[in-house]
Design a protein around this motif. Sequence first.
Motif, mmCIF file in Angstrom:
data_model
loop_
_atom_site.group_PDB
_atom_site.id
_atom_site.type_symbol
_atom_site.label_atom_id
_atom_site.label_comp_id
_atom_site.label_asym_id
_atom_site.label_seq_id
_atom_site.Cartn_x
_atom_site.Cartn_y
_atom_site.Cartn_z
ATOM 1 N N LYS A 145 5.795 -8.318 14.354
ATOM 2 C CA LYS A 145 5.511 -8.397 12.918
ATOM 3 C C LYS A 145 4.491 -7.339 12.506
ATOM 4 C CE LYS A 145 6.383 -13.220 11.697
ATOM 5 N NZ LYS A 145 5.728 -14.456 11.224
ATOM 6 N N ALA A 146 3.448 -7.170 13.321
ATOM 7 C CA ALA A 146 2.420 -6.170 13.005
ATOM 8 C C ALA A 146 3.028 -4.766 13.029
ATOM 9 C CB ALA A 146 1.260 -6.279 13.992
ATOM 10 N N ARG A 147 3.826 -4.471 14.047
ATOM 11 C CA ARG A 147 4.474 -3.156 14.130
ATOM 12 C C ARG A 147 5.390 -2.923 12.932
ATOM 13 N NH1 ARG A 147 4.908 -0.570 19.359
ATOM 14 N NH2 ARG A 147 3.721 -1.793 20.831
ATOM 15 N N ALA A 148 6.147 -3.937 12.557
ATOM 16 C CA ALA A 148 7.049 -3.803 11.415
ATOM 17 C C ALA A 148 6.260 -3.517 10.143
ATOM 18 C CB ALA A 148 7.889 -5.069 11.243
ATOM 19 N N THR A 149 5.147 -4.207 9.958
ATOM 20 C CA THR A 149 4.304 -3.978 8.783
ATOM 21 C C THR A 149 3.789 -2.544 8.770
ATOM 22 O OG1 THR A 149 3.652 -6.304 8.730
ATOM 23 C CG2 THR A 149 2.231 -4.747 7.564
ATOM 24 N N ILE A 150 3.334 -2.077 9.929
ATOM 25 C CA ILE A 150 2.822 -0.705 10.021
ATOM 26 C C ILE A 150 3.950 0.300 9.803
ATOM 27 C CG2 ILE A 150 1.835 1.015 11.594
ATOM 28 C CD1 ILE A 150 0.219 -1.383 12.826
ATOM 29 N N PHE A 151 5.075 0.115 10.484
ATOM 30 C CA PHE A 151 6.189 1.061 10.363
ATOM 31 C C PHE A 151 6.722 1.128 8.937
ATOM 32 C CE2 PHE A 151 7.603 0.921 15.102
ATOM 33 C CZ PHE A 151 6.453 1.601 15.457
ATOM 34 N N LEU A 152 6.753 -0.007 8.239
ATOM 35 C CA LEU A 152 7.230 -0.016 6.854
ATOM 36 C C LEU A 152 6.227 0.628 5.903
ATOM 37 C CD1 LEU A 152 8.849 -3.555 6.742
ATOM 38 C CD2 LEU A 152 10.041 -1.347 6.632
ATOM 39 N N ILE A 184 0.856 -1.179 0.000
ATOM 40 C CA ILE A 184 0.000 0.000 0.000
ATOM 41 C C ILE A 184 0.894 1.231 0.000
ATOM 42 C CG2 ILE A 184 -1.870 -1.183 1.194
ATOM 43 C CD1 ILE A 184 -1.094 0.326 3.714
ATOM 44 N N GLU A 185 0.333 2.325 -0.443
ATOM 45 C CA GLU A 185 1.093 3.570 -0.472
ATOM 46 C C GLU A 185 1.437 3.978 0.952
ATOM 47 O OE1 GLU A 185 0.421 8.156 -1.909
ATOM 48 O OE2 GLU A 185 -0.648 6.555 -2.947
ATOM 49 N N LYS A 186 2.663 4.405 1.154
ATOM 50 C CA LYS A 186 3.082 4.816 2.497
ATOM 51 C C LYS A 186 2.297 6.032 2.958
ATOM 52 C CE LYS A 186 7.669 2.919 2.517
ATOM 53 N NZ LYS A 186 8.927 3.010 3.223
ATOM 54 N N PHE A 187 1.901 5.997 4.233
ATOM 55 C CA PHE A 187 1.176 7.123 4.804
ATOM 56 C C PHE A 187 2.159 8.264 5.031
ATOM 57 C CE2 PHE A 187 -0.397 9.394 8.633
ATOM 58 C CZ PHE A 187 -1.476 10.009 8.030
ATOM 59 N N ALA A 188 1.847 9.419 4.439
ATOM 60 C CA ALA A 188 2.736 10.572 4.534
ATOM 61 C C ALA A 188 2.047 11.772 5.181
ATOM 62 C CB ALA A 188 3.249 10.949 3.145
ATOM 63 N N GLY A 189 0.949 11.525 5.873
ATOM 64 C CA GLY A 189 0.278 12.619 6.558
ATOM 65 C C GLY A 189 -1.042 13.025 5.929
ATOM 66 N N GLN A 190 -1.387 12.427 4.804
ATOM 67 C CA GLN A 190 -2.643 12.749 4.135
ATOM 68 C C GLN A 190 -3.421 11.470 3.891
ATOM 69 O OE1 GLN A 190 -1.267 14.653 0.591
ATOM 70 N NE2 GLN A 190 -1.107 16.649 1.558
ATOM 71 N N ASN A 191 -4.751 11.607 3.824
ATOM 72 C CA ASN A 191 -5.629 10.498 3.494
ATOM 73 C C ASN A 191 -5.514 9.344 4.491
ATOM 74 O OD1 ASN A 191 -7.713 9.638 1.964
ATOM 75 N ND2 ASN A 191 -6.534 9.415 0.079
ATOM 76 N N PHE A 192 -5.484 9.692 5.783
ATOM 77 C CA PHE A 192 -5.319 8.681 6.832
ATOM 78 C C PHE A 192 -6.422 7.632 6.804
ATOM 79 C CE2 PHE A 192 -6.130 7.084 11.134
ATOM 80 C CZ PHE A 192 -4.929 6.453 11.366
ATOM 81 N N GLY A 193 -7.663 8.045 6.568
ATOM 82 C CA GLY A 193 -8.777 7.101 6.568
ATOM 83 C C GLY A 193 -8.582 5.965 5.578
ATOM 84 N N LEU A 194 -8.177 6.300 4.363
ATOM 85 C CA LEU A 194 -7.929 5.287 3.339
ATOM 86 C C LEU A 194 -6.756 4.398 3.746
ATOM 87 C CD1 LEU A 194 -8.397 4.032 0.553
ATOM 88 C CD2 LEU A 194 -6.941 5.834 -0.399
ATOM 89 N N TRP A 195 -5.672 5.014 4.222
ATOM 90 C CA TRP A 195 -4.491 4.249 4.635
ATOM 91 C C TRP A 195 -4.853 3.296 5.771
ATOM 92 C CZ3 TRP A 195 -1.914 3.821 9.277
ATOM 93 C CH2 TRP A 195 -0.699 3.138 9.237
ATOM 94 N N LYS A 196 -5.651 3.753 6.724
ATOM 95 C CA LYS A 196 -6.032 2.932 7.874
ATOM 96 C C LYS A 196 -6.796 1.690 7.423
ATOM 97 C CE LYS A 196 -8.561 3.157 12.229
ATOM 98 N NZ LYS A 196 -9.425 3.959 13.083
ATOM 99 N N VAL A 197 -7.747 1.858 6.512
ATOM 100 C CA VAL A 197 -8.516 0.718 6.003
ATOM 101 C C VAL A 197 -7.591 -0.263 5.294
ATOM 102 C CG1 VAL A 197 -10.263 0.037 4.305
ATOM 103 C CG2 VAL A 197 -10.698 1.962 5.838
ATOM 104 N N GLN A 198 -6.697 0.262 4.463
ATOM 105 C CA GLN A 198 -5.760 -0.614 3.750
ATOM 106 C C GLN A 198 -4.819 -1.329 4.715
ATOM 107 O OE1 GLN A 198 -4.108 2.324 1.044
ATOM 108 N NE2 GLN A 198 -5.272 1.462 -0.652
ATOM 109 N N MET A 199 -4.354 -0.626 5.740
ATOM 110 C CA MET A 199 -3.435 -1.227 6.707
ATOM 111 C C MET A 199 -4.136 -2.319 7.506
ATOM 112 S SD MET A 199 -0.509 -1.633 8.071
ATOM 113 C CE MET A 199 0.108 -0.647 6.749
ATOM 114 N N GLU A 200 -5.358 -2.051 7.952
ATOM 115 C CA GLU A 200 -6.108 -3.084 8.675
ATOM 116 C C GLU A 200 -6.310 -4.308 7.787
ATOM 117 O OE1 GLU A 200 -9.611 -0.935 9.833
ATOM 118 O OE2 GLU A 200 -8.687 -0.219 11.691
#
Length: 147
Positions: free
Chosen positions: A58-65, A9-25
Amino acid sequence: MEEADKWKIEKFAGQNFGLWKVQMESLLIKQDLALALEGKAKGQGTLSDPEWEKMDKKARATIFLSLSSNVLFFIEPDFPGFEEARKGCCGTGLLETAIMCNPIILTCADPSKYVFWDSFHPTTECYQILANATFQQIRDSILSATS
């Protein structure tokens, strides 16, 4: 194509958090790491402590990456100035957002110590840091384009 490459998924850079959150979950669910989102208390009884620690890492690494360097810099647990990066200042910090954070709801004593105001929105202090970093990047980009 490898399985991992299919689910980037596209890295979260401070914009569009809602979309990033759904993709990350969704990504964490796909990788069988969703239990980490619910916290250790929910995982008690189903996983041993070493299994829990492994899944949590593993979950933290996925989120941090999946965070841009600028965002990761501000939520890293050792970032000076912020004491809490996992939950928001308002209410429980886990569910409440926007209108649910009002004068009736309890808030933390010092929002400047939190990365998030509620479960969704960064605090003023975090927004200021992100704005400064964004401005710096834009300015550097303009200066390098004109030279």
